[in-house]
Design an enzyme around this catalytic site. Structure first.
Site, PDB file in Angstrom:
ATOM      1  CB  CYS A 147      -1.124 -17.919  -7.537  1.00  0.00           C
ATOM      2  SG  CYS A 147      -0.676 -15.767  -8.299  1.00  0.00           S
TER       3      CYS A 147
HETATM    4  N1  CO8 Z   1      10.705   0.625  -3.310  1.00  0.00           N
HETATM    5  C1  CO8 Z   1      10.428   2.168  -2.392  1.00  0.00           C
HETATM    6  N2  CO8 Z   1       9.562   2.075  -2.194  1.00  0.00           N
HETATM    7  C2  CO8 Z   1       8.408   1.600  -3.072  1.00  0.00           C
HETATM    8  C3  CO8 Z   1       8.334   0.591  -3.622  1.00  0.00           C
HETATM    9  C4  CO8 Z   1       9.682  -0.156  -4.130  1.00  0.00           C
HETATM   10  N3  CO8 Z   1      10.319  -1.298  -4.877  1.00  0.00           N
HETATM   11  N4  CO8 Z   1       6.857  -0.218  -4.504  1.00  0.00           N
HETATM   12  C5  CO8 Z   1       5.955   1.019  -3.901  1.00  0.00           C
HETATM   13  N5  CO8 Z   1       6.613   1.546  -2.697  1.00  0.00           N
HETATM   14  C6  CO8 Z   1       6.181   3.558  -2.442  1.00  0.00           C
HETATM   15  C7  CO8 Z   1       4.744   2.963  -3.166  1.00  0.00           C
HETATM   16  O1  CO8 Z   1       5.225   3.924  -3.603  1.00  0.00           O
HETATM   17  C8  CO8 Z   1       4.015   3.856  -1.927  1.00  0.00           C
HETATM   18  O2  CO8 Z   1       4.352   4.828  -1.414  1.00  0.00           O
HETATM   19  P1  CO8 Z   1       3.430   5.947  -1.212  1.00  0.00           P
HETATM   20  O3  CO8 Z   1       3.123   5.778   0.102  1.00  0.00           O
HETATM   21  O4  CO8 Z   1       4.143   7.303  -0.534  1.00  0.00           O
HETATM   22  O5  CO8 Z   1       2.379   6.268  -2.144  1.00  0.00           O
HETATM   23  C9  CO8 Z   1       4.420   2.877  -0.504  1.00  0.00           C
HETATM   24  O6  CO8 Z   1       5.833   2.674  -0.678  1.00  0.00           O
HETATM   25  C10 CO8 Z   1       3.743   1.562  -0.145  1.00  0.00           C
HETATM   26  O7  CO8 Z   1       2.940   1.067  -1.459  1.00  0.00           O
HETATM   27  P2  CO8 Z   1       2.496   0.204  -1.490  1.00  0.00           P
HETATM   28  O8  CO8 Z   1       1.224   0.642  -0.512  1.00  0.00           O
HETATM   29  O9  CO8 Z   1       2.087  -0.616  -3.260  1.00  0.00           O
HETATM   30  O10 CO8 Z   1       2.862  -0.816  -0.450  1.00  0.00           O
HETATM   31  P3  CO8 Z   1       2.710  -2.394   0.141  1.00  0.00           P
HETATM   32  O11 CO8 Z   1       2.519  -1.965   1.719  1.00  0.00           O
HETATM   33  O12 CO8 Z   1       0.960  -2.902  -0.318  1.00  0.00           O
HETATM   34  O13 CO8 Z   1       3.394  -3.474  -0.746  1.00  0.00           O
HETATM   35  C11 CO8 Z   1       2.645  -5.039  -2.955  1.00  0.00           C
HETATM   36  C12 CO8 Z   1       3.087  -3.733  -2.233  1.00  0.00           C
HETATM   37  C13 CO8 Z   1       4.500  -5.594  -1.885  1.00  0.00           C
HETATM   38  C14 CO8 Z   1       3.118  -4.869  -3.888  1.00  0.00           C
HETATM   39  C15 CO8 Z   1       1.872  -5.652  -2.362  1.00  0.00           C
HETATM   40  O14 CO8 Z   1       0.930  -4.962  -2.159  1.00  0.00           O
HETATM   41  C16 CO8 Z   1       1.830  -7.238  -2.430  1.00  0.00           C
HETATM   42  O15 CO8 Z   1       2.299  -8.070  -1.916  1.00  0.00           O
HETATM   43  N6  CO8 Z   1       0.415  -7.292  -2.680  1.00  0.00           N
HETATM   44  C17 CO8 Z   1      -0.218  -8.268  -2.709  1.00  0.00           C
HETATM   45  C18 CO8 Z   1      -0.053  -8.899  -4.228  1.00  0.00           C
HETATM   46  C19 CO8 Z   1      -0.522 -10.092  -4.265  1.00  0.00           C
HETATM   47  O16 CO8 Z   1      -0.435 -10.618  -4.251  1.00  0.00           O
HETATM   48  N7  CO8 Z   1      -0.247 -10.443  -5.639  1.00  0.00           N
HETATM   49  C20 CO8 Z   1      -0.148 -11.482  -6.519  1.00  0.00           C
HETATM   50  C21 CO8 Z   1       0.457 -11.765  -7.848  1.00  0.00           C
HETATM   51  S1  CO8 Z   1       1.522 -12.696  -7.849  1.00  0.00           S
HETATM   52  C22 CO8 Z   1       0.006 -13.863  -9.002  1.00  0.00           C
HETATM   53  O17 CO8 Z   1      -0.955 -13.177  -8.940  1.00  0.00           O
HETATM   54  C23 CO8 Z   1       0.306 -14.433  -9.920  1.00  0.00           C
HETATM   55  C24 CO8 Z   1       0.226 -13.523 -11.396  1.00  0.00           C
HETATM   56  C25 CO8 Z   1       1.779 -14.571 -12.159  1.00  0.00           C
HETATM   57  C26 CO8 Z   1       2.789 -14.842 -12.206  1.00  0.00           C
HETATM   58  C27 CO8 Z   1       3.048 -13.347 -12.665  1.00  0.00           C
HETATM   59  C28 CO8 Z   1       4.575 -13.487 -13.242  1.00  0.00           C
HETATM   60  C29 CO8 Z   1       5.691 -12.684 -14.008  1.00  0.00           C
END
Ligand code: CO8
Length: 374
Positions: free
Chosen positions: A157
């Site tokens: 990133c």
């Molecule tokens: N639909 C419905 N429900 C879902 C989904 C979905 N798609 N996904 C998860 N849920 C559920 C979970 O199972 C969970 O259920 P429960 O509470 O029953 O356990 C609930 O929703 C909440 O899940 P989370 O706690 O995981 O949800 P968050 O509010 O944390 O959101 C995110 C998830 C959006 C992923 C969030 O945590 C986030 O954005 N975090 C930051 C991550 C980030 O910035 N990462 C950087 C990645 S990018 C990077 O570094 C570059 C990499 C290189 C590029 C790669 C290219 C491929």
């Protein structure tokens, strides 16, 4: 290093294909339903986990993403494929990522009012390069007719900001007269469209920036780079094990761990305070406070992350103008996100106004630049 270094032009190339949350979720849910039906016995015996269903509402609320662009859409929504179908190109054809890079580079050169002859260094910097060598940057250099040198950089990133840091140093020290920093973020081949937690996160795009000395700049839209700051701290919370050694370890090159995977919650909790602290320290170097910054071009991974970081810095909610979000249409485009925000939301700044460009993500890595409109 006394020379004044500027960004004199940016370019944004957006693929023609886009995929809405609704389209993506419909394909994923059809895939998950088919998977669960065909593995019914193993799931009932507890040998396999049932695939949970996704939802467009969750995606928008949790991330701010409503849609994303795809270099090639064909194949991504096919429940029997779930990955793009990118036609093979011969060694004598321009490679896909080089083509994306050239599109963005031409726009940046035009914005900077520069020709290929004004550039003598090309950095292609992104989360993945489609091959190890020859460097994509050298292929792009040839395609654009640039005389000089080029190299590739991988910093996930923070690839774009870290490459801008190198460009700044090259201009300041006189080792180059004009640098093209290009970020062809072809994320779709590495996105796991079969994983409910991450299938919605990424989009494809290419950005480019021209960096040169203030004394050679001809554009009427120029930002001086006042300083740069970078930090990294090792974390396995965002990881892809894809790499050339898998042939020797006999690992499955298409296994889930070879694709992007993360502990999203942990990333959120750990990176937000790191980024806010980093930015405060960077501003303090100039005896500035967040209130002095007119525009925040922040990394675009998650709208809630950006709101939290802005709130930590400003002590209040940011408005859409001061910390623009491009996630709704572009999704997370790895290192290109903050550059897209910069490209689209810079023209209203007047001379003397300050902005901060900052990436944060895998590594962990954080890279920032303090910019002043000239
Ligand atoms: N639909 C419905 N429900 C879902 C989904 C979905 N798609 N996904 C998860 N849920 C559920 C979970 O199972 C969970 O259920 P429960 O509470 O029953 O356990 C609930 O929703 C909440 O899940 P989370 O706690 O995981 O949800 P968050 O509010 O944390 O959101 C995110 C998830 C959006 C992923 C969030 O945590 C986030 O954005 N975090 C930051 C991550 C980030 O910035 N990462 C950087 C990645 S990018 C990077 O570094 C570059 C990499 C290189 C590029 C790669 C290219 C491929």
């Amino acid at each position: 290093m006394t020379k004044s270094v500027v960004i004199s032009g940016t370019g944004l190339w957006t693929p023609e294909h886009s995929i809405s949350n609704e389209e993506l979720v419909a394909a994923y849910n059809a895939y998950a339903t088919q998977f669960n039906a065909s593995h019914q016995a193993a799931i009932a015996a507890g040998e396999l986990a049932e695939k949970p269903l996704s939802s467009a509402e969750f995606i928008e609320k949790a991330s701010g993403i409503r849609s994303r662009y795809a270099y090639i859409k064909d194949g991504i929504l096919d429940v029997n494929r779930m990955r793009p179908r990118i036609p093979v190109r011969g060694d004598d054809e321009l490679s896909d990522q080089a083509e994306m890079a050239v599109h963005a580079a031409k726009k940046a050169l035009a914005a900077a009012k520069k020709q290929a002859s004004d550039i003598d260094a090309v950095i292609v910097s992104c989360a993945y390069t489609q091959r190890s060598y020859p460097a994509l940057a050298i292929e792009v250099q040839q395609a654009l007719g640039i005389v000089g040198f080029g190299f590739d950089m991988l910093v996930a990133c923070s690839a774009a900001t870290f490459a801008l840091h190198r460009a700044y140093e090259m201009i300041a020290s006189g080792t180059a007269k004009g640098v093209l920093v290009i970020n062809p973020e072809l994320t779709s081949p590495q996105a796991n469209y079969c994983d409910r937690d991450s299938h919605f996160i990424f989009g494809d795009v290419a950005t480019a920036i021209v960096v040169e000395a203030a004394e050679t700049a001809q554009s009427d839209n120029v930002f001086e780079i006042l300083s740069t700051k970078a930090v990294t701290a090792y974390s396995n919370n965002i990881r892809s094990n894809f790499g050339y050694v898998s042939r020797a370890t006999d690992s499955d090159p298409f296994a889930d761990d070879m694709l992007f995977h993360q502990e999203g919650r942990k990333v959120f909790k750990e990176v937000c305070p790191m980024a806010a602290e980093h930015i405060n320290e960077h501003l303090a170097r100039h005896s500035l406070s967040p209130a002095d910054i007119k525009r925040w071009w922040l990394h675009q991974a998650n709208i809630n992350m950006n709101t939290l970081i802005s709130r930590k810095l400003l002590g209040r909610e940011p408005d859409a103008t001061e910390a623009p979000i491009v996630l709704d249409t572009y999704a997370n485009t790895a290192s290109a996100g903050s550059i897209i925000a910069f490209n689209l939301h810079q023209h209203d700044l007047v001379a003397g106004e300050l902005g901060l460009l900052c990436s944060f993500g895998a590594g962990y890595s954080i890279g920032s630049l303090v910019l002043r409109k000239v």
